[in-house]
Design a protein around this motif. Structure first.
Motif, PDB file in Angstrom:
ATOM      1  N   LYS A   1       2.024   1.733  -3.330  1.00  0.00           N
ATOM      2  CA  LYS A   1       1.001   2.034  -4.276  1.00  0.00           C
ATOM      3  C   LYS A   1       1.214   0.933  -5.253  1.00  0.00           C
ATOM      4  O   LYS A   1       1.036   1.102  -6.632  1.00  0.00           O
ATOM      5  CB  LYS A   1       1.380   3.383  -4.847  1.00  0.00           C
ATOM      6  CG  LYS A   1       0.944   4.548  -4.219  1.00  0.00           C
ATOM      7  CD  LYS A   1       1.039   5.894  -4.482  1.00  0.00           C
ATOM      8  CE  LYS A   1       0.825   7.146  -3.633  1.00  0.00           C
ATOM      9  NZ  LYS A   1       1.716   7.248  -2.437  1.00  0.00           N
TER      10      LYS A   1
ATOM     11  N   ASP B   1      -0.348  -2.786  -6.358  1.00  0.00           N
ATOM     12  CA  ASP B   1      -1.262  -3.844  -6.180  1.00  0.00           C
ATOM     13  C   ASP B   1      -0.515  -5.436  -5.813  1.00  0.00           C
ATOM     14  O   ASP B   1       0.169  -5.348  -6.533  1.00  0.00           O
ATOM     15  CB  ASP B   1      -2.337  -3.786  -7.472  1.00  0.00           C
ATOM     16  CG  ASP B   1      -3.474  -4.683  -7.225  1.00  0.00           C
ATOM     17  OD1 ASP B   1      -3.406  -5.854  -7.945  1.00  0.00           O
ATOM     18  OD2 ASP B   1      -4.274  -4.285  -6.417  1.00  0.00           O
TER      19      ASP B   1
ATOM     20  N   LEU C   1       0.781  -1.216  -0.118  1.00  0.00           N
ATOM     21  CA  LEU C   1      -0.064  -0.040  -0.190  1.00  0.00           C
ATOM     22  C   LEU C   1       0.675   1.344   0.029  1.00  0.00           C
ATOM     23  O   LEU C   1       0.689   2.157  -0.705  1.00  0.00           O
ATOM     24  CB  LEU C   1      -1.012  -0.033   1.258  1.00  0.00           C
ATOM     25  CG  LEU C   1      -1.897   1.306   1.510  1.00  0.00           C
ATOM     26  CD1 LEU C   1      -2.986   1.124   0.210  1.00  0.00           C
ATOM     27  CD2 LEU C   1      -2.711   1.137   2.719  1.00  0.00           C
TER      28      LEU C   1
END
Length: 153
Positions: free
Chosen positions: A148, A150, A145
C-alpha cells in the motif's frame, strides 16, 4: 513515508538472481542504538521463473539468429558445446553492458571453424529483453501495491 530525519527509511530491495526475481519493501529504523536497529517487512513478491539466465537466453537466441543469417549453418542448434561457449560469451556481454554502451560478443571457432563476432549495444539488449524488463516492473509494482505504498513515495 518515514525519512531519515524521523529515524527511519523505506527501502525497496530488487534481487534479480540467476533464476529468480525477488522484490521486497522494508522499513528500517536504526533506533537509538544503531547496532540494534529494527526492520519491518512491508511486502515481498517475485517471480520464481524469471532471472538473469532468461536475459542470457534472449541474447543467445539473437546471436544464433545472426550466426545462421551470416553463415547459413543451421546445424549450430545441435552443437551443444558451441551453444555453451556462446551462452558464456553472452552472459559476459550482459554484465559489461551494465557499465558500457556497447560491447562485442566474440567466440573463436564457434562452429565448423567459423569465428563469431557481433557487437551489441545496450539499447539492442534492452529491446531484446523488453518483455522480461516489463515482468520485472510488474513485480515491483505488485510489491508496492501489496505494501500500500505509492510509486511517488
Amino acid at each position: 513515508m518515514p525519512t531519515l530525519s524521523d529515524g527511519g527509511r523505506t527501502v525497496l530491495v530488487f534481487d534479480l538472481g540467476g533464476g529468480t526475481l525477488d522484490v521486497s519493501l522494508l522499513h528500517i529504523d536504526p533506533g537509538v542504538d544503531t547496532s540494534k536497529g529494527l526492520f519491518e517487512v512491508k511486502a515481498i513478491t517475485g517471480d520464481t521463473h524469471l532471472g538473469g539466465a532468461d536475459f542470457d537466453s534472449e541474447m543467445l537466441k539473437y546471436c544464433m539468429r545472426e550466426f545462421i543469417k551470416k553463415h547459413r549453418k543451421t546445424d549450430i542448434r545441435s552443437n551443444h558445446k558451441a551453444l555453451r561457449r556462446l551462452r558464456t560469451a553472452c552472459e559476459k556481454a550482459k554484465r559489461l553492458l551494465s557499465s558500457m554502451a556497447e560491447t562485442a560478443i566474440e567466440v573463436d571457432s564457434l562452429h565448423d571453424g567459423i569465428d563469431f563476432s557481433e557487437t551489441i549495444t545496450r539499447s539492442r539488449f534492452e529491446e531484446l529483453n523488453k518483455e522480461l524488463f516489463s515482468k520485472c516492473m510488474e513485480a515491483v509494482e505488485k510489491c508496492l501495491l501489496d505494501a500500500k505504498v505509492d510509486k511517488s513515495s
